[in-house]
Motif scaffolding. Structure first.
Motif, PDB file in Angstrom:
ATOM      1  N   LEU A 116       0.838  -1.194   0.000  1.00 18.32           N
ATOM      2  CA  LEU A 116       0.000   0.000   0.000  1.00 18.32           C
ATOM      3  C   LEU A 116       0.874   1.246   0.000  1.00 18.32           C
ATOM      4  CD1 LEU A 116      -2.684  -0.999   2.658  1.00 18.32           C
ATOM      5  CD2 LEU A 116      -3.004  -0.890   0.189  1.00 18.32           C
ATOM      6  N   GLN A 117       0.295   2.322  -0.432  1.00 22.04           N
ATOM      7  CA  GLN A 117       0.982   3.602  -0.393  1.00 22.04           C
ATOM      8  C   GLN A 117      -0.041   4.687  -0.068  1.00 22.04           C
ATOM      9  OE1 GLN A 117       2.586   4.125  -4.308  1.00 22.04           O
ATOM     10  NE2 GLN A 117       0.605   4.374  -5.286  1.00 22.04           N
ATOM     11  N   ILE A 118       0.453   5.827   0.372  1.00 18.54           N
ATOM     12  CA  ILE A 118      -0.428   6.958   0.648  1.00 18.54           C
ATOM     13  C   ILE A 118      -0.910   7.547  -0.664  1.00 18.54           C
ATOM     14  CG2 ILE A 118      -0.520   9.277   1.632  1.00 18.54           C
ATOM     15  CD1 ILE A 118       1.450   8.354   3.738  1.00 18.54           C
ATOM     16  N   LYS A 119      -2.207   7.815  -0.726  1.00 19.22           N
ATOM     17  CA  LYS A 119      -2.787   8.365  -1.937  1.00 19.22           C
ATOM     18  C   LYS A 119      -2.478   9.854  -2.019  1.00 19.22           C
ATOM     19  CE  LYS A 119      -6.893   7.794  -4.713  1.00 19.22           C
ATOM     20  NZ  LYS A 119      -8.199   7.120  -4.769  1.00 19.22           N
ATOM     21  N   GLN A 120      -1.949  10.286  -3.139  1.00 15.67           N
ATOM     22  CA  GLN A 120      -1.596  11.673  -3.362  1.00 15.67           C
ATOM     23  C   GLN A 120      -2.130  12.108  -4.723  1.00 15.67           C
ATOM     24  OE1 GLN A 120       2.470  10.795  -3.126  1.00 15.67           O
ATOM     25  NE2 GLN A 120       2.553  10.718  -0.886  1.00 15.67           N
ATOM     26  N   TYR A 121      -2.505  13.367  -4.804  1.00 14.30           N
ATOM     27  CA  TYR A 121      -3.167  13.857  -6.014  1.00 14.30           C
ATOM     28  C   TYR A 121      -2.340  14.883  -6.772  1.00 14.30           C
ATOM     29  CZ  TYR A 121      -7.012  11.501  -3.770  1.00 14.30           C
ATOM     30  OH  TYR A 121      -7.793  10.549  -3.177  1.00 14.30           O
ATOM     31  N   SER A 122      -1.291  15.386  -6.148  1.00 18.85           N
ATOM     32  CA  SER A 122      -0.423  16.342  -6.824  1.00 18.85           C
ATOM     33  C   SER A 122       0.843  16.471  -5.994  1.00 18.85           C
ATOM     34  CB  SER A 122      -1.103  17.712  -6.944  1.00 18.85           C
ATOM     35  OG  SER A 122      -1.305  18.279  -5.671  1.00 18.85           O
ATOM     36  N   ALA A 123       1.856  17.118  -6.566  1.00 16.94           N
ATOM     37  CA  ALA A 123       3.098  17.333  -5.827  1.00 16.94           C
ATOM     38  C   ALA A 123       2.852  18.200  -4.602  1.00 16.94           C
ATOM     39  CB  ALA A 123       4.139  17.983  -6.746  1.00 16.94           C
ATOM     40  N   ALA A 136     -11.999  21.598  -0.449  1.00 18.75           N
ATOM     41  CA  ALA A 136     -11.972  20.376  -1.257  1.00 18.75           C
ATOM     42  C   ALA A 136     -10.856  19.435  -0.812  1.00 18.75           C
ATOM     43  CB  ALA A 136     -11.807  20.740  -2.730  1.00 18.75           C
ATOM     44  N   GLN A 137      -9.688  19.983  -0.536  1.00 19.68           N
ATOM     45  CA  GLN A 137      -8.577  19.139  -0.082  1.00 19.68           C
ATOM     46  C   GLN A 137      -8.921  18.416   1.220  1.00 19.68           C
ATOM     47  OE1 GLN A 137      -5.419  22.031   0.164  1.00 19.68           O
ATOM     48  NE2 GLN A 137      -4.641  21.549  -1.873  1.00 19.68           N
ATOM     49  N   MET A 138      -9.713  19.062   2.056  1.00 17.26           N
ATOM     50  CA  MET A 138     -10.059  18.484   3.349  1.00 17.26           C
ATOM     51  C   MET A 138     -11.190  17.463   3.270  1.00 17.26           C
ATOM     52  SD  MET A 138      -9.881  22.057   5.520  1.00 17.26           S
ATOM     53  CE  MET A 138     -10.630  21.346   6.980  1.00 17.26           C
TER      54      MET A 138
END
Length: 931
Positions: free
Chosen positions: A670-677, A875-877
């Motif tokens: 598994l890895q942490i989900k990230q959406y942008s740098a 939105a990020q939250m």
């Protein structure tokens, strides 16, 4: 009374050995007095009442129904030292008044009394029976409600020391001049407007302290005294000094914080005269302490601020209340060299506040700017706090100020505590108020109880511990060349911890004595230290060679055995020895020496556990947290009620110190989900890095909340991984790899211990593959992180998300909740439909005011960009939550923008329909690159 018999036996031994009865012990004061009543009956039967020479009895919660207890003392005719005082510290850490308000008339029959301490009671007048105690040498009436020193005082002709601090004195009879043996008179912190012109007639008087009063003029003949060498008159309204100073024998004249503005150059240059803080009377604020301020100056309008990041005019008086509950009061007639005052409140997770190893942080951190700005009239601050008295230590609560620069200066301010309620009894909520004269960082801290004394060269002094009554320091006359402040603290040691670590029931260790001297000095003569024996050895026979005296410098953790270097004198309750410099001292049984550091580390650390739990309806959502071990099960139950899975979700017990940082990592498949740098950087720096503070309940402390996803190469049905927890070390710390670190305990090293070692181990912290077979830990290339433990997480029946190219992802990425809805193009369109009411909408969305303030500061004058950033922040939250679309549209409706809510729903439904059409074509897709 079941526990009274051992104490009675112990008291009897002390009476027979040294004539002493000390019942100011760690029990309810009422029980202590009940034991004394029973003891006096036993002594009467054995006809040995006359053997008692010294009595110490607490008077907290004393009532009129217990007056017979004082009568019991009257029959002990040979008593020389009698202490009947309050001063016990309550759960808020403040000393409490006793209940004694009078003495029986026949108390005067105790003609052998030389020392009488009646401090911290509720006397309104001096009892008449005192005036027949002709042998009285020392009388302490501090912290009572006495209004006057009567003419009968002259009858105490042998009196050498008289203390009236913190009473309601408004007058002193001239008959006080008859006390020709009096050497020390302390009448500070009262309500005196004038003093009699008689002190020059007192031939033995050496120290006179009348600071913190309302005196406008010093006695005319004050400097005519041949004996006075110390005069303390600070914090009054004195405008001029009487003649004779230059020719007098006085060594110190403290007239700081008065109204003296005109003096001869010869006086100004006289090193004996302390003049700091003098202002014209028209501009003079009486004192910078809570008890001595002009209260009306702080009766100002109240303004409720919208944000914890605020500014206000320095010339605008008022009480500014922040959303966090912090209040900043600018008094009337306040002057400041700057035009505007800035404040910022940091949460305990975000701050790095200076703490000693035994301190606890109880509040947010208030930062007032411009940094270091000083002013004459103080500003008042009030900071809310929460305190749980769960450890074995006796504590007190203060506001601490820490410098904002690199000097790392800190000071504990005199503070006033207001408790709101106590529920449960071990937990307190309230606020602490203090007056400040300069800007810096402030927070509420729980520290070990301190006992402080000022040691001067002209008198003998004894400093007692209010925590451990058998521990004290005796300072001989002439041991210093100038005044020093000596502070004593006791760190309690739990015998069970010692037994568990040594694996022996025959292990003894005393409490730890820590002494601090400011300014630091080497004493000219030896100081006698009386250190209480381990409780289990008091009054018993034992092999004295088995006890070792250990010493540790205050800035170190290296304990050294100094038993052979000092002469130890044993009594039934303590060990005395002489030193000429101070540090930490500890009496331990010989079999404890080998694990001494481990015992000490156990005392200053906390048992914690880490948890990681998955949301039942959305298993990819994780909450991770550090919780005190005794609160862990309750926290798990709370999260289960909120929809999280329980199971095996917590680590083994670890050890952390107050303020320690830890980091969360995800390993395995598994890895942490990230959406942008930018999102990745935010998660790594802000979400996954936290601090541990013992006083915050788990539901109120911040936790790590994030999403996980399978690594791209993994296609199995059940995906497993581990939430891994690490302690963060300062990278500048160097560790000797050859050194045995076993003393640091299981699974956690001690920062302060590591700082003493000269080398660093550059090898990576290798993962133990035997613990979780098949999982390869990512390399950790330095010792910034020290692995603690892991929690297993499983994503069942995970279907890999549709992988889209960057340009098409924005159009079709509506499959996972709101992530497609809240793409940048949609957010900018919504922002264009919002006007000046954007902050109101932000409030309905649940954004904190300081978040919106920060956006305004980052994008000044750019209204459209501010609105977009506000929406992006929300939105990020929330865009990964199941009901995010419902939250968003309902907030718009509540804010009166039903029209915009309908448009948002339409955009989402259209995007979702396009996404469903794409799913139908998925079988025709072989790889994401086909798009």
């Amino acid at each position: 009374m079941g526990d009274a018999n051992p104490l009675l036996h112990h008291c009897m031994e002390n009476i027979l050995l040294n004539g002493s009865v000390n019942l100011n012990i760690d029990k309810d004061p009422r029980k202590c007095r009940a034991i004394f009543r029973e003891l006096s009956g036993v002594l009467n039967k054995k006809l040995i009442l006359d053997s008692v020479k010294s009595i110490v009895l607490p008077t907290n919660n004393f009532t009129s129904e217990e007056e017979d207890i004082i009568l019991c003392i009257v029959f002990m005719k040979n008593v020389e030292v009698c202490t009947l005082c309050g001063g016990r510290r309550g759960s808020d850490g403040k000393a409490k008044q006793g209940g004694l308000q009078n003495l029986p008339r026949n108390f005067g029959s105790l003609t052998q009394i030389t020392h009488l301490d009646l401090s911290f009671n509720i006397f309104t007048n001096m009892p008449e029976c005192l005036f027949v105690l002709e042998n009285l040498n020392t009388l302490n009436l501090d912290f009572n409600h006495i209004k006057t020193i009567p003419p009968e005082i002259h009858k105490l002709s042998n009196l050498e020391e008289l203390y009236f601090r913190r009473n309601n004195l408004s007058s002193i009879n001239v008959k006080i001049s008859c006390l020709q043996c009096l050497k020390i008179l302390n009448i500070s912190s009262n309500q005196l407007n004038e003093l009699p012109n008689v002190f020059h007639l007192m031939k033995s008087l050496r120290s006179l302290d009348f600071s913190n009063n309302r005196i406008g003029q010093l006695p005319e003949n004050l400097f005519c005294s041949d004996s006075l060498d110390t005069i303390r008159a600070g914090h009054n309204y004195v405008e001029t000094l009487p003649p004779g100073l230059c020719d007098s024998n006085v060594e110190i004249v403290d007239v700081r914080f008065n109204c003296i503005v005109e003096l001869d150059d010869s006086v100004k240059s006289d090193n004996r005269v302390l003049l700091k803080g003098n202002l014209p009377k028209s501009n003079r604020n009486h004192d910078s302490s809570l008890d001595d301020i002009e209260v009306n100056d702080y009766d100002v309008p109240i303004y409720v601020m919208e944000s914890d990041i605020s500014s206000f005019s320095a010339s605008s008086e008022g009480c500014y209340e922040l959303p966090s509950g912090v209040r900043i009061t600018i008094p009337k007639h306040f002057t400041c060299s700057c035009n505007e005052i800035y404040c910022n409140v940091s949460t305990y997770e975000d701050c790095n506040f200076s703490l000693q190893e035994t301190d606890q942080l109880l509040s947010v951190v208030l930062h007032l700017m411009p940094n270091g700005l000083h002013f004459e009239k103080p500003i008042k601050i009030s900071i809310p706090y929460t305190f749980s008295g769960f450890d074995d230590q006796k504590r007190e609560i203060v506001i601490r100020v820490v410098s904002s620069d690199s000097k790392n200066y800190s000071e504990d301010l005199r503070s006033d505590i207001i408790n709101h309620h106590e529920e449960p009894p071990s937990t307190m909520h309230g606020e602490v108020t203090a007056l400040i004269a300069h800007f810096s960082k402030f927070a509420v801290v729980s520290r070990l109880v301190q006992n402080t004394i000022v040691v001067d060269k002209n008198s003998q002094k004894t400093l007692f511990s209010s925590v451990d009554p058998f521990t004290k320091l005796r300072f001989p006359e002439g041991c210093v060349t100038s005044d020093v402040n000596v502070t004593l603290q006791i760190l309690s040691v739990n015998p069970m911890d010692v037994d568990n670590i040594t694996a022996s029931s025959n292990s003894y260790a005393s409490n730890i004595l820590s002494v601090d001297v400011k300014p630091s000095t080497e004493f000219k003569q030896p100081i006698t230290v009386h250190l209480a024996l381990p409780y289990l050895l008091m009054g018993k026979q034992f092999n004295k060679r088995e006890l070792r005296l250990m010493k540790c410098m205050n800035d170190s953790e290296e304990w050294k055995d100094i038993t052979e270097n000092v002469d130890l004198v044993f009594s039934t309750v303590d060990v005395s020895f002489q030193v000429q410099s101070f540090s930490k001292f500890w009496l331990v049984w010989s079999n404890v020496c080998g694990v001494l550091r481990k015992v000490y580390r156990r005392i200053i650390t906390y048992d914690v556990q880490f948890l990681a739990m998955q949301q039942k309806t959305l298993p990819s959502r994780i909450i991770a947290q550090c919780v005190r071990s005794d609160l862990m099960q309750g926290r798990i139950n709370q999260l289960v009620e909120q929809g999280y899975r329980a199971g095996d979700c917590s680590t083994a017990v670890q050890k952390l110190m107050e303020g320690d940082q830890f980091k969360v990592k995800v390993i395995g498949d598994l890895q942490i989900k990230q959406y942008s740098a930018e999102d990745k950087r935010h998660i790594e720096e802000r979400v996954l890095v936290k601090r541990f503070y013992s006083q915050y309940s788990p539901e109120k402390s911040d936790s790590c909340r994030f999403f996980v996803e399978p690594v791209k190469e993994c296609l199995s049905e059940n995906i497993t991984g581990y939430i891994s927890f690490y302690k963060i070390y300062d990278q500048s710390i160097q560790v000797d790899p050859s050194h045995d670190n076993s003393m640091l305990g299981e699974g956690c090293n001690n920062m302060s211990l590591l700082k003493k070692r000269p080398f660093i181990d550059k090898q990576p912290n290798i993962y133990d593959t035997s613990k979780h077979a098949g999982i390869e830990r990512q390399n950790i290339t330095d010792l910034e992180l020290f692995h603690l433990d892991d929690v297993l997480v499983i994503l069942q029946n995970v279907e890999l998300p549709l992988q889209l190219s960057e340009e098409k992802q924005h159009v079709l990425f509506f499959g996972e909740l709101g992530t497609g809805m809240f793409k940048e193009s949609n957010l900018r369109y919504i922002a264009s439909e919002i006007g000046v009411e954007w902050q109101e909408i932000g409030h309905y969305l649940g954004l904190r005011t300081d978040h919106m303030d920060r956006i305004r500061m980052d994008f000044p004058g750019q209204a459209r960009e501010q609105i977009f950033q506000m929406l992006k922040k929300w939105a990020q939250m929330h865009m990964h939550e199941e009901d995010c679309m419902k939250q968003f549209t309902e907030a718009l409706v509540d804010a009166g923008r039903t029209d915009l809510a309908e448009k948002v729903k339409h955009i989402y439904e259209e995007g979702s329909e396009n996404f469903r059409k794409t799913i139908k074509r998925r079988k025709e897709i072989t790889t994401p690159e086909n798009f």
